[in-house]
Scaffold this active site. Structure first.
Site, PDB file in Angstrom:
ATOM      1  CG  HIS A 194      -1.876   1.079   1.314  1.00 25.87           C
ATOM      2  ND1 HIS A 194      -1.556   2.333   1.791  1.00 25.87           N
ATOM      3  CD2 HIS A 194      -3.185   1.125   0.973  1.00 25.87           C
ATOM      4  CE1 HIS A 194      -2.624   3.111   1.729  1.00 25.87           C
ATOM      5  NE2 HIS A 194      -3.634   2.406   1.239  1.00 25.87           N
ATOM      6  CG  ASP A 320      -8.572   4.484  -1.245  1.00 28.54           C
ATOM      7  OD1 ASP A 320      -8.074   4.165  -0.160  1.00 28.54           O
ATOM      8  OD2 ASP A 320      -7.958   5.129  -2.107  1.00 28.54           O
TER       9      ASP A 320
END
Length: 357
Positions: A194, A320
C-alpha cells in the site's frame, strides 16, 4: 488510499441485482491508540519524516475534513457498515492505515503492530460476515515481522499482510527484509503493498508543489517500490509470492513495454550493478505475481486498459474507505459494459481466490 476529500454517503440504486458479494479489499482502519501515538510523537518531535508530517500533521488537525476522517477511520462497526450498506458493499478487508507502525522506532513499532492486530481481530470477530483483516507488521525487525505474519495467519485468521511501502526510506528489495517474503510465500498469504508518502530522500519536489499525496506522490513511491522488488530478483527466489497493489498498479501497467525494453538494455550493457538478469521479463512478473485493485480509480477507460494488459482475473474491486469513498462510484462501476460473469469475478471471485475468503 487517497488524501482526497471525504464525502457523505447516500444510498444509490444499483443498476441491477446481483448473485455475488461486493468485496472491497483496500479499506483503511486504525486503532485510536495508534492515532494517539502519532499525536504524541509529532508533538514531541520524535518523528521528523516530512511525508508523515505532511499527511498526519494535517489529518490530526482540527478541520472538519480531518475530524471526519479520524472519526471514520477508527470505527469498525455500525457506522462503517451503514456506509457499506448505502453503497451496496458486502465485505471490507480492513488494513492498518498508512504508514502504520513503519514510521515509528523499532521498539515502539513491534508491540504496536501486535496490539493493532489484536484489536482488529476483535472487530472482525464482532462482524465476521462484513469484515476480514490483513496482518500489520513492523519491517524494522524482519524476523519479528515474519513471526507476526505467521501469528496473523494461524492464530488470528487474517487473510494477508499489509505493508505501507517504505520503512524509514528502506525498500523490501533489500535482502534483509526477505524473511517477510519467505513467510508470506510459505503460507500462501498475499502482501498488500500500500502507498505512503515518498521517503525523505525523494519527497522534497513533491511536497513543495503539494503533490506528495494521492494526487501523485503515493503512486510514485509505491510504483518505484514494486519495480525494485521485481528487478532485484525477489520473484525468482520466491516464485509463488503474491503481491497486491492498489490504484490499478500505481501506473506500472502503462509502462510495461518500456520497462521490458529498458531493463533488457541495462542487463545487456551491465550499466548498473543492481540490474542483473532475471528468469523472466519484468512484465511477466507483473502478470504472474501481482494482482491489482481499483482503489481510487473507478474509471472505466483505465479499468479496461489494465484488465486487457494484465488479465481480467488479476483486477479486483476496492473502495478506499474512508479516504475516498462515494456510493456512486460503486454504481458507476456496476454500469460498466462487462458481462455478469466478469463483474462477479471483479467484485467477488478474484478476491475470494487471492485472499482465501
Amino acid at each position: 488510499m487517497t488524501d482526497g476529500q471525504t464525502t457523505s454517503v447516500t444510498p444509490v440504486t444499483l443498476s441491477f441485482s446481483t448473485d455475488y458479494r461486493r468485496i472491497a479489499v483496500e479499506e483503511a482502519w486504525a486503532p485510536k491508540q495508534l492515532l494517539d501515538l502519532y499525536r504524541s510523537e509529532l508533538a514531541a518531535g520524535n518523528i521528523t519524516d516530512p511525508g508523515f508530517r505532511s499527511l498526519w500533521g494535517y489529518y490530526l488537525g482540527d478541520t472538519e475534513r480531518a475530524s471526519s476522517l479520524t472519526e471514520r477511520i477508527v470505527e469498525a462497526g455500525p457506522s462503517r457498515i451503514a456506509a457499506m450498506d448505502a453503497a451496496g458493499i458486502d465485505v471490507q478487508i480492513l488494513s492498518l492505515t498508512a504508514p502504520g507502525v513503519q514510521v515509528l522506532a523499532k521498539d515502539i513499532a513491534k508491540p504496536m503492530a501486535e496490539d493493532a492486530n489484536d484489536l482488529l481481530k476483535q472487530s472482525v470477530d464482532a462482524y465476521p460476515d462484513r469484515f476480514s483483516g490483513l496482518t500489520a507488521v513492523a519491517p524494522q525487525d524482519p524476523e519479528h515481522a515474519a513471526q507476526e505474519i505467521r501469528r496473523g495467519h494461524d492464530k488470528l485468521g487474517f487473510k494477508g499482510v499489509i505493508i505501507n511501502s517504505h520503512t524509514h526510506g528502506e525498500y523490501l528489495d533489500d535482502k534483509k527484509f526477505w524473511p517477510i517474503f519467505e513467510a508470506a510465500e510459505s503460507l500462501d498469504t498475499p502482501i498488500y503493498l500500500h502507498p505512503t508518502t515518498p521517503s525523505a530522500q525523494m519527497i522534497q519536489p513533491y511536497v513543495e508543489a503539494g503533490l506528495d499525496g494521492a494526487i501523485f506522490g503515493f503512486a510514485a513511491d509505491t510504483g518505484l517500490h514494486l519495480l525494485r522488488i521485481i528487478t532485484s530478483g525477489v520473484f525468482d527466489r520466491f516464485p509463488n509470492l503474491k503481491i497486491v497493489v492498489g490504484h490499478l498498479g500505481e501506473a506500472l501497467p502503462y509502462w510495461l513495454w518500456r520497462i521490458d525494453f529498458m531493463h533488457a538494455i541495462a542487463v545487456r550493457t551491465q550499466r548498473y550493478s543492481a540490474i542483473k538478469p532475471l528468469e523472466l521479463r519484468p512484465s511477466d512478473y507483473l502478470k504472474r505475481n501481482i494482482w491489482y485493485t481499483s482503489s481510487g480509480m473507478p474509471w472505466a477507460p483505465a479499468l479496461n486498459f489494465v484488465r486487457d494488459v494484465v488479465g481480467k482475473d488479476r483486477v479486483m474491486f476496492a473502495w478506499d474507505y474512508p479516504y475516498q469513498y462515494d456510493a456512486q462510484e460503486v454504481a458507476d462501476t456496476d454500469a460498466i459494459a462487462w458481462s455478469p460473469e466478469e463483474k462477479k469475478a471483479f467484485f467477488e471471485g478474484t478476491a475470494e481466490r487471492v485472499f482465501h475468503l
